[in-house]
Write a protein that holds these residues in place. Sequence first.
Motif, PDB file in Angstrom:
ATOM      1  N   GLY A 179     -16.015  -4.204   6.792  1.00 55.83           N
ATOM      2  CA  GLY A 179     -16.382  -3.385   6.303  1.00 55.83           C
ATOM      3  C   GLY A 179     -16.080  -3.914   4.630  1.00 55.83           C
ATOM      4  N   GLY A 180     -17.007  -3.561   3.794  1.00 54.56           N
ATOM      5  CA  GLY A 180     -16.301  -3.845   2.300  1.00 54.56           C
ATOM      6  C   GLY A 180     -15.658  -2.741   2.082  1.00 54.56           C
ATOM      7  N   GLN A 181     -15.992  -1.486   2.077  1.00 50.17           N
ATOM      8  CA  GLN A 181     -15.250   0.370   1.893  1.00 50.17           C
ATOM      9  C   GLN A 181     -14.471   0.745   2.977  1.00 50.17           C
ATOM     10  OE1 GLN A 181     -15.687   0.569  -1.791  1.00 50.17           O
ATOM     11  NE2 GLN A 181     -17.265  -0.841  -1.884  1.00 50.17           N
ATOM     12  N   ASP A 182     -13.438  -0.374   3.353  1.00 52.29           N
ATOM     13  CA  ASP A 182     -13.330   0.110   4.556  1.00 52.29           C
ATOM     14  C   ASP A 182     -11.752   0.935   4.108  1.00 52.29           C
ATOM     15  OD1 ASP A 182     -11.776   1.677   7.163  1.00 52.29           O
ATOM     16  OD2 ASP A 182     -12.551  -1.257   8.681  1.00 52.29           O
ATOM     17  N   PRO A 183     -11.183   1.774   4.511  1.00 54.80           N
ATOM     18  CA  PRO A 183      -9.993   2.434   3.818  1.00 54.80           C
ATOM     19  C   PRO A 183      -9.056   2.050   4.527  1.00 54.80           C
ATOM     20  CG  PRO A 183     -11.611   4.196   4.940  1.00 54.80           C
ATOM     21  CD  PRO A 183     -12.134   3.193   4.917  1.00 54.80           C
ATOM     22  N   SER A 201       0.673  -1.233   0.063  1.00 54.97           N
ATOM     23  CA  SER A 201       0.014  -0.205   0.308  1.00 54.97           C
ATOM     24  C   SER A 201       1.020   1.430   0.311  1.00 54.97           C
ATOM     25  CB  SER A 201      -1.390   0.379   1.026  1.00 54.97           C
ATOM     26  OG  SER A 201      -1.306   1.315   1.278  1.00 54.97           O
ATOM     27  N   THR A 202       0.138   1.990  -0.784  1.00 51.18           N
ATOM     28  CA  THR A 202       0.706   3.276  -0.637  1.00 51.18           C
ATOM     29  C   THR A 202       0.433   4.450  -0.338  1.00 51.18           C
ATOM     30  OG1 THR A 202      -0.179   4.529  -2.967  1.00 51.18           O
ATOM     31  CG2 THR A 202       2.541   2.638  -3.262  1.00 51.18           C
ATOM     32  N   ASP A 203      -0.615   4.248   0.390  1.00 46.92           N
ATOM     33  CA  ASP A 203      -1.709   4.963   1.493  1.00 46.92           C
ATOM     34  C   ASP A 203      -0.661   5.059   2.568  1.00 46.92           C
ATOM     35  OD1 ASP A 203      -3.901   5.825   3.351  1.00 46.92           O
ATOM     36  OD2 ASP A 203      -5.179   5.040   1.976  1.00 46.92           O
ATOM     37  N   PRO A 204      -0.480   6.691   3.253  1.00 49.61           N
ATOM     38  CA  PRO A 204       0.249   7.735   3.827  1.00 49.61           C
ATOM     39  C   PRO A 204      -0.117   6.645   5.085  1.00 49.61           C
ATOM     40  CG  PRO A 204      -1.559   9.329   2.846  1.00 49.61           C
ATOM     41  CD  PRO A 204      -1.426   8.298   1.880  1.00 49.61           C
ATOM     42  N   ILE A 229      -2.097   3.956   5.857  1.00 54.39           N
ATOM     43  CA  ILE A 229      -1.991   2.613   6.023  1.00 54.39           C
ATOM     44  C   ILE A 229      -0.835   2.438   6.232  1.00 54.39           C
ATOM     45  CG2 ILE A 229      -1.850   0.439   4.696  1.00 54.39           C
ATOM     46  CD1 ILE A 229      -4.171   1.176   3.559  1.00 54.39           C
ATOM     47  N   ARG A 230       0.703   3.768   5.921  1.00 55.44           N
ATOM     48  CA  ARG A 230       1.437   3.179   6.023  1.00 55.44           C
ATOM     49  C   ARG A 230       1.967   3.925   7.321  1.00 55.44           C
ATOM     50  NH1 ARG A 230       3.595  -0.249   4.035  1.00 55.44           N
ATOM     51  NH2 ARG A 230       5.250   0.540   4.941  1.00 55.44           N
ATOM     52  N   ALA A 231       1.232   4.781   7.813  1.00 50.57           N
ATOM     53  CA  ALA A 231       1.473   5.025   9.139  1.00 50.57           C
ATOM     54  C   ALA A 231       1.172   3.636  10.443  1.00 50.57           C
ATOM     55  CB  ALA A 231       0.988   5.933   9.471  1.00 50.57           C
ATOM     56  N   LEU A 232       0.561   3.240  10.084  1.00 46.29           N
ATOM     57  CA  LEU A 232      -0.349   2.021  11.401  1.00 46.29           C
ATOM     58  C   LEU A 232       1.179   1.987  10.831  1.00 46.29           C
ATOM     59  CD1 LEU A 232      -4.063   2.157  10.482  1.00 46.29           C
ATOM     60  CD2 LEU A 232      -2.839   3.351  12.268  1.00 46.29           C
ATOM     61  N   MET A 233       1.806   0.947  10.363  1.00 46.39           N
ATOM     62  CA  MET A 233       2.683  -0.543   9.206  1.00 46.39           C
ATOM     63  C   MET A 233       3.646   0.544  10.185  1.00 46.39           C
ATOM     64  SD  MET A 233       1.260  -3.250   7.748  1.00 46.39           S
ATOM     65  CE  MET A 233       2.508  -3.450   7.350  1.00 46.39           C
ATOM     66  N   ASP A 234       3.889   1.570  10.357  1.00 43.84           N
ATOM     67  CA  ASP A 234       5.734   1.937  10.560  1.00 43.84           C
ATOM     68  C   ASP A 234       5.296   1.509  11.859  1.00 43.84           C
ATOM     69  OD1 ASP A 234       6.415   2.369   8.466  1.00 43.84           O
ATOM     70  OD2 ASP A 234       6.328   4.787   8.445  1.00 43.84           O
ATOM     71  N   LEU A 235       4.397   1.889  12.337  1.00 47.01           N
ATOM     72  CA  LEU A 235       4.408   1.822  14.605  1.00 47.01           C
ATOM     73  C   LEU A 235       4.821   0.109  14.208  1.00 47.01           C
ATOM     74  CD1 LEU A 235       0.467   3.428  15.077  1.00 47.01           C
ATOM     75  CD2 LEU A 235       2.867   3.706  16.305  1.00 47.01           C
ATOM     76  N   TYR A 236       4.634  -0.904  13.744  1.00 41.89           N
ATOM     77  CA  TYR A 236       4.951  -1.848  13.950  1.00 41.89           C
ATOM     78  C   TYR A 236       6.425  -2.162  13.250  1.00 41.89           C
ATOM     79  CZ  TYR A 236       1.333  -3.563  16.403  1.00 41.89           C
ATOM     80  OH  TYR A 236      -0.138  -3.628  17.785  1.00 41.89           O
ATOM     81  N   GLY A 237       7.258  -0.886  13.045  1.00 41.48           N
ATOM     82  CA  GLY A 237       8.331  -1.008  12.439  1.00 41.48           C
ATOM     83  C   GLY A 237       8.556  -0.875  10.700  1.00 41.48           C
ATOM     84  N   VAL A 238       9.557  -0.129  10.649  1.00 41.56           N
ATOM     85  CA  VAL A 238       9.962   0.354   9.356  1.00 41.56           C
ATOM     86  C   VAL A 238      10.675  -0.849   8.783  1.00 41.56           C
ATOM     87  CG1 VAL A 238      10.782   1.883   8.119  1.00 41.56           C
ATOM     88  CG2 VAL A 238       9.472   2.855   9.978  1.00 41.56           C
ATOM     89  N   ASP A 239       9.996  -1.210   7.670  1.00 42.06           N
ATOM     90  CA  ASP A 239      10.733  -2.013   7.379  1.00 42.06           C
ATOM     91  C   ASP A 239      10.899  -3.319   8.219  1.00 42.06           C
ATOM     92  OD1 ASP A 239      11.780  -0.562   4.418  1.00 42.06           O
ATOM     93  OD2 ASP A 239      13.119   0.190   5.939  1.00 42.06           O
ATOM     94  N   ALA A 240       9.884  -3.882   9.284  1.00 39.10           N
ATOM     95  CA  ALA A 240      10.041  -4.674  10.011  1.00 39.10           C
ATOM     96  C   ALA A 240      10.247  -6.271   9.352  1.00 39.10           C
ATOM     97  CB  ALA A 240       8.737  -4.495  10.780  1.00 39.10           C
ATOM     98  N   SER A 241      10.403  -7.233   9.803  1.00 37.06           N
ATOM     99  CA  SER A 241      11.130  -8.714   8.797  1.00 37.06           C
ATOM    100  C   SER A 241       9.916  -9.534   8.856  1.00 37.06           C
ATOM    101  CB  SER A 241      11.878  -8.935   9.650  1.00 37.06           C
ATOM    102  OG  SER A 241      11.190  -9.451  11.218  1.00 37.06           O
ATOM    103  N   THR A 242       9.422 -10.339   7.745  1.00 35.63           N
ATOM    104  CA  THR A 242       8.467 -11.046   7.355  1.00 35.63           C
ATOM    105  C   THR A 242       8.185 -11.508   9.223  1.00 35.63           C
ATOM    106  OG1 THR A 242       9.316 -11.134   6.286  1.00 35.63           O
ATOM    107  CG2 THR A 242       7.282 -12.538   6.761  1.00 35.63           C
TER     108      THR A 242
END
Length: 286
Positions: free
Chosen positions: A229-233, A187-190, A192-205
Amino acid sequence: MKAIKLLLLTIVVASISFSCSKERTDTPIQGLNPTAYHQELNINYGPDADQKFDLYLPKNRNTSTKVLILVHGGGWTGGDKVDMNGFRDIIRQDLSDVAIVNINYRLANSNRNPYPMQIDDITSVINHLKENQDYYVISDDYGFIGVSAGAHLSLLWSYAFDTGENVKMVCSIVGPTNFTDPAYLNSTDPNIRALMDLYGVDASTEFLEEVSPYHRVTSNAPPTILFYGGQDPLIPTTQGTAMSARLQQLGVTHEFSLYENTGHGWLGVELLDTWTKLKGFTQTHL
């Protein structure tokens, strides 16, 4: 309709807290009367200001009284237990024999990561309840209802950290389940990226799998009910559909509802459907 509006406030924003409760910040005295209704706000379960929960004990309870634990959302960095007061109210109305624990947990920021901190907080709440089980006059059978980030925490704790197998059911309303989902990773959505980064930028698989309920669930998981929800952003549909498929593969009792035209929260007939299903699921499994 009044109950539905209360639940809506929970899912979308927040509800108004009770004003008739007392606040307790010290060790309780002995002698709670199990025949009387009892509630307390802001019970400490740790030294941090966020480590508090609200407790609602039904009248005529006994050592078989089940406990529902409410876990608020807010992207792991925000939110408050007051956001779950709509659930508190409708549970008190429709499931009046159930004890309710509405928790706060330490919020993540640039100096403290959500994992394992917030999972540790849930463990501390459970330990407190067990240690005070005789005082509160409740059972050690627990259910979870979580929204968004709180749903993620509820699933993760129930699947991977419930060593005593005390969780009898868990509910996820729009909760993230799999951080290795391409819908997240690519995802390139900022937001979603902000949420993902909470669990580590470039976190391992490996780490992303460790914090994902999808990867931690086993055939011993408690009955699970999922709403998406089917339209959840913020929460891709695959977070719900793949989790449901995984539970089906493992033979875990579960229910799954996808509201195709809703986003990160809903109202009307979908909201009524959510509570009807959740109420029935709780009555069956908790």
